[in-house]
Design an enzyme around this catalytic site. Structure first.
Site, PDB file in Angstrom:
ATOM      1  N   GLU A  62     -31.507 -30.344 -30.326  1.00 35.31           N
ATOM      2  CA  GLU A  62     -32.656 -30.725 -29.493  1.00 35.31           C
ATOM      3  C   GLU A  62     -32.288 -30.749 -28.013  1.00 35.31           C
ATOM      4  O   GLU A  62     -33.055 -30.327 -27.152  1.00 35.31           O
ATOM      5  CB  GLU A  62     -33.217 -32.083 -29.932  1.00 35.31           C
TER       6      GLU A  62
ATOM      7  N   HIS B 255     -38.791 -36.141 -33.551  1.00 28.92           N
ATOM      8  CA  HIS B 255     -38.319 -34.754 -33.591  1.00 28.92           C
ATOM      9  C   HIS B 255     -37.670 -34.441 -32.243  1.00 28.92           C
ATOM     10  O   HIS B 255     -36.524 -34.054 -32.195  1.00 28.92           O
ATOM     11  CB  HIS B 255     -39.489 -33.808 -33.912  1.00 28.92           C
TER      12      HIS B 255
ATOM     13  N   TRP C 202     -40.189 -32.092 -25.880  1.00 29.75           N
ATOM     14  CA  TRP C 202     -40.177 -30.666 -25.555  1.00 29.75           C
ATOM     15  C   TRP C 202     -40.871 -30.379 -24.231  1.00 29.75           C
ATOM     16  O   TRP C 202     -42.005 -30.818 -24.004  1.00 29.75           O
ATOM     17  CB  TRP C 202     -40.908 -29.878 -26.642  1.00 29.75           C
TER      18      TRP C 202
ATOM     19  N   TYR D  67     -42.880 -21.787 -23.659  1.00 28.66           N
ATOM     20  CA  TYR D  67     -41.781 -22.610 -23.138  1.00 28.66           C
ATOM     21  C   TYR D  67     -40.490 -21.809 -23.063  1.00 28.66           C
ATOM     22  O   TYR D  67     -40.319 -20.838 -23.803  1.00 28.66           O
ATOM     23  CB  TYR D  67     -41.571 -23.849 -24.011  1.00 28.66           C
TER      24      TYR D  67
ATOM     25  N   LYS E  20     -31.408 -26.903 -26.865  1.00 32.14           N
ATOM     26  CA  LYS E  20     -32.570 -26.021 -26.886  1.00 32.14           C
ATOM     27  C   LYS E  20     -33.646 -26.470 -25.889  1.00 32.14           C
ATOM     28  O   LYS E  20     -34.211 -25.650 -25.178  1.00 32.14           O
ATOM     29  CB  LYS E  20     -33.165 -25.947 -28.308  1.00 32.14           C
ATOM     30  N   HIS E  21     -33.939 -27.748 -25.847  1.00 32.87           N
ATOM     31  CA  HIS E  21     -35.061 -28.240 -25.034  1.00 32.87           C
ATOM     32  C   HIS E  21     -34.600 -29.036 -23.803  1.00 32.87           C
ATOM     33  O   HIS E  21     -35.125 -28.861 -22.717  1.00 32.87           O
ATOM     34  CB  HIS E  21     -35.987 -29.107 -25.886  1.00 32.87           C
TER      35      HIS E  21
END
Ligand code: NAG
Ligand code: NAG
Length: 265
Positions: free
Chosen positions: A127, A69, A72, A80, A130-131
């Site tokens: 991904e 996934h 993070w 977060y 965002k992270h």
């Protein structure tokens, strides 16, 4: 010049672009008190979670492997920051990897980092933006001879390197926990099997009683690019699986979406 200094400068000369090397004594993320002095060498959002999927329908990835996934960042308490730098929301990640000579990383991602709708590229972009853009230790200012997107490559490489070290399917199978359409497992069985290998408690998530996600928590000494990852008990975050009756269903490969492969210009 002493021979060890010479060897050191030769090493530097070979490295095109590297995250600045961090002192071995860099404080471990989430284990410091007070202000972090060097945010390139101690991750600010330092509870780093390697998150894996078990997508059974639609199915993604090989029948005998979990998939990625993401990786993070987390403020050491379950909260977060997200989407931290829109100026680095890179697109065409597959092409960037090819251009930079990292086709091996791309090939691995095309097998194990799968989107349930077949839009792998969009999933990777999501991904990353965002992270990935939130890691303090992957900030461009932390690099020597930085070129654009170097930190993206480090983020992807660290994600797959950690994932390779966390063979969830194998770990469960070795404990007799295999996908089944009839059998169920207890939370304790699954947790113990994984904890025995990983060294800390994994976070299990279920949808309608079906196991479908696992998070492994780390703290890091040094940079997320090349630091030392230390398995830790998760803080401020826990799973939602029931105590008993957990299903771990086989992937129905007939439901696997066709991957939309882009092409690089
Ligand atoms: C950075 O680039 C300069 C000039 O090209 C080179 O001399 C130096 O060795 C490089 N440093 C690293 C760490 O790659
Ligand atoms: C990927 O990470 C591993 C482990 O830190 C490292 O040995 C390898 O050199 C990295 N590869 C790239 C392309 O950065």
């Amino acid at each position: 010049m002493s021979s060890s200094l010479l060897a050191f400068s030769t090493l530097l000369g070979l490295a095109a672009a590297v995250a600045k090397s961090c002192p071995a004594s860099s404080p471990i993320s989430c284990q410091t008190t007070g202000t972090i002095q060097n945010t390139c060498c101690t991750e600010v959002q330092g509870q780093v979670l390697q998150v894996q999927f078990w997508d059974s329908s639609p199915a993604t990835g090989p029948a005998n492997s979990w998939t990625i996934h993401g990786l993070w960042p987390d403020n050491c308490d379950g909260t977060y920051e997200a989407t931290c730098d829109s100026s680095r929301a890179y697109t065409d990640i597959g092409c960037i990897l090819e251009d930079k000579g990292h086709g091996d990383i791309l090939t691995y991602m095309e097998t194990y980092w799968k989107d349930y709708q077949g839009d792998d590229e969009s999933f990777w972009e999501h991904e990353w933006s965002k992270h990935g853009t939130c890691y303090s230790t992957l900030n461009p200012s932390c690099y020597t001879n930085y070129s654009k997107e170097d930190e993206l490559v480090d983020f992807l490489n660290t994600t797959i390197t950690l994932f390779k070290s966390l063979p969830t399917y194998q770990w469960l199978a070795n404990a007799g926990i295999t996908p089944s359409s009839s059998k169920t497992y207890t939370n304790a069985q699954i947790t113990t099997a994984l904890k025995n290998k990983f060294g800390a408690t994994p976070i299990l998530s279920c949808t309608s009683g079906k196991l479908n996600q696992i998070e492994y928590a780390y703290n890091v000494r040094g940079s997320v690019a090349n630091g030392k990852f230390i398995a830790v008990e998760p803080t401020g975050t826990s799973g939602n699986c029931p105590k008993t009756g957990i299903q771990y269903v086989p992937k129905d490969l007939s439901t696997t979406p066709k991957a939309n492969e882009g092409s690089c210009s």
